[in-house]
Design an enzyme around this catalytic site. Structure first.
Site, PDB file in Angstrom:
ATOM      1  N   TYR A  43      -0.246  -1.521 -11.534  1.00  0.00           N
ATOM      2  CA  TYR A  43       0.335  -2.841 -11.784  1.00  0.00           C
ATOM      3  C   TYR A  43      -0.622  -3.943 -11.288  1.00  0.00           C
ATOM      4  CZ  TYR A  43       5.198  -1.118 -12.583  1.00  0.00           C
ATOM      5  OH  TYR A  43       6.338  -0.537 -13.072  1.00  0.00           O
ATOM      6  N   GLY A  44      -1.401  -3.594 -10.280  1.00  0.00           N
ATOM      7  CA  GLY A  44      -2.124  -4.611  -9.500  1.00  0.00           C
ATOM      8  C   GLY A  44      -3.192  -5.363 -10.258  1.00  0.00           C
ATOM      9  N   THR A  76       2.676  -5.231  -4.864  1.00  0.00           N
ATOM     10  CA  THR A  76       2.379  -6.052  -6.038  1.00  0.00           C
ATOM     11  C   THR A  76       3.653  -6.638  -6.635  1.00  0.00           C
ATOM     12  OG1 THR A  76       0.483  -4.628  -6.465  1.00  0.00           O
ATOM     13  CG2 THR A  76       1.234  -6.017  -8.283  1.00  0.00           C
ATOM     14  N   CYS A 188      -0.422  -3.013   0.338  1.00  0.00           N
ATOM     15  CA  CYS A 188      -0.150  -2.195  -0.854  1.00  0.00           C
ATOM     16  C   CYS A 188       0.295  -0.840  -0.335  1.00  0.00           C
ATOM     17  CB  CYS A 188      -1.414  -2.082  -1.687  1.00  0.00           C
ATOM     18  SG  CYS A 188      -1.356  -0.812  -2.968  1.00  0.00           S
ATOM     19  N   THR A 189       1.319  -0.293  -0.966  1.00  0.00           N
ATOM     20  CA  THR A 189       1.913   0.923  -0.410  1.00  0.00           C
ATOM     21  C   THR A 189       1.030   2.163  -0.602  1.00  0.00           C
ATOM     22  OG1 THR A 189       3.217   1.067  -2.453  1.00  0.00           O
ATOM     23  CG2 THR A 189       4.273   0.101  -0.529  1.00  0.00           C
ATOM     24  N   HIS A 190      -0.033   2.030  -1.380  1.00  0.00           N
ATOM     25  CA  HIS A 190      -0.990   3.149  -1.460  1.00  0.00           C
ATOM     26  C   HIS A 190      -1.878   3.215  -0.212  1.00  0.00           C
ATOM     27  CE1 HIS A 190       0.005   3.203  -5.761  1.00  0.00           C
ATOM     28  NE2 HIS A 190      -0.735   4.275  -5.913  1.00  0.00           N
TER      29      HIS A 190
HETATM   30  N1  DGL Z   1       1.466   0.506  -4.721  1.00  0.00           N
HETATM   31  C1  DGL Z   1       1.375  -0.781  -5.357  1.00  0.00           C
HETATM   32  C2  DGL Z   1       1.386  -1.892  -4.327  1.00  0.00           C
HETATM   33  O1  DGL Z   1       1.978  -1.776  -3.322  1.00  0.00           O
HETATM   34  C3  DGL Z   1       0.191  -1.070  -6.213  1.00  0.00           C
HETATM   35  C4  DGL Z   1      -0.440  -0.066  -7.032  1.00  0.00           C
HETATM   36  C5  DGL Z   1      -0.794  -0.631  -8.362  1.00  0.00           C
HETATM   37  O2  DGL Z   1      -1.749  -1.405  -8.494  1.00  0.00           O
HETATM   38  O3  DGL Z   1      -0.073  -0.278  -9.274  1.00  0.00           O
HETATM   39  O4  DGL Z   1       0.814  -2.928  -4.510  1.00  0.00           O
END
Ligand code: DGL
Length: 265
Positions: A43-44, A76, A188-190
């Site tokens: 999504y980012g 995001t 970001c949760t990753h």
């Molecule tokens: N895990 C998502 C976040 O916390 C972003 C990952 C993405 O770019 O989709 O921002």
């Protein structure tokens, strides 16, 4: 107290770092739904309009499945879509990542210099910075977009001492290190999956993990820590998700996800 159903979503596997923390505390839910939008990750790198549209569908799906409260386990979406989601879904509690993490960083910092790492959309939006400066106008915030971090995690470049991940971290963290931040939000949760690499580049710096902060906020001490039933849903290949999920959850948890068509919501 009656138990119910909690929905958690992210663009992909990153939100599992939040789910892992939620499963470590007593919560008022006996059923948890996790949706990873694996068909549309990342999504980012997308526009705010697209992120909002995706997030609305994600919430609709979880509500249709019975969720009574939703955790937006994605920095995001929390940065780019929170206001729109709150407006549209005003009868359901929605918790994003920004407020809790900004408050934790504000408590942790000694020198008032705070780093924020996030996706391009998150940093462009400025939500963490705004929230931090609403708490204290004198905070100095150094924000860095880290577009390579999500693919590194999604493709499993997280093994100890991976040279590519290490060099990427060194490059992205230069400004924050030079700026003297004593606290850094993993926005970001990753990113918690890269925490050992980030910590190595920033010795002595406090790292704020969204998942840990949300779990603290959601914990109900009066509830017993009975393990809720977790159901997993994805929007693309479920086998790949299932393989990764164990690593992300940091346990030997068996994951068997169900593929759904998110465009229907
Ligand atoms: N895990 C998502 C976040 O916390 C972003 C990952 C993405 O770019 O989709 O921002």
């Amino acid at each position: 107290l009656s138990k119910g159903c909690l929905g958690v979503f992210d663009s992909g596997v990153g939100g599992l770092t939040v789910l892992r923390e939620l499963l470590n505390v007593p919560i008022a839910y006996d059923r948890v739904l996790y949706f990873g939008d694996t068909g549309r990750v990342p999504y980012g790198s997308r526009s705010a309009e697209t992120i909002i549209q995706y997030a609305r569908q994600d919430v609709h799906f979880l509500l249709e499945m019975g969720a009574e409260e939703i955790i937006i386990a994605c920095g995001t979406v929390s940065a780019a879509a929170m206001d729109d989601l709150r407006r549209e879904f005003d009868d359901i509690p929605l918790t994003g990542m920004i407020e809790v993490s900004a408050r934790a960083a504000a408590r942790a910092t000694q020198n008032g210099i705070i780093g924020v790492l996030g996706t391009q959309a998150t940093i462009r939006n400025g939500a963490y910075q705004r929230q931090l400066q609403a708490i204290n106008r004198d905070f100095r915030v150094i924000s860095t977009p880290c577009p390579l971090f999500v693919p590194l995690v999604e493709y499993g470049f997280t093994g100890e001492n991976d040279p590519i991940t290490r060099l990427t971290c060194q490059r992205y963290l230069e400004d924050i290190r030079a700026g003297g931040a004593d606290t850094v939000i993993l926005g970001c949760t990753h990113y918690p999956l890269l925490a050992p690499f980030i910590a190595e580049c920033l010795p002595g710096v406090t790292l704020i993990n969204n998942g840990i902060e949300v779990a603290k906020a959601l914990a109900c001490p009066e509830e017993s820590a009975g393990a809720p039933r977790v159901e997993y849903f994805v929007s693309d290949d479920s086998a790949a998700f299932d393989r990764n999920a164990g690593i992300f959850l940091g346990s030997s948890r068996q994951v068997r996800s169900t593929r759904i068509d998110i465009e229907r919501y």
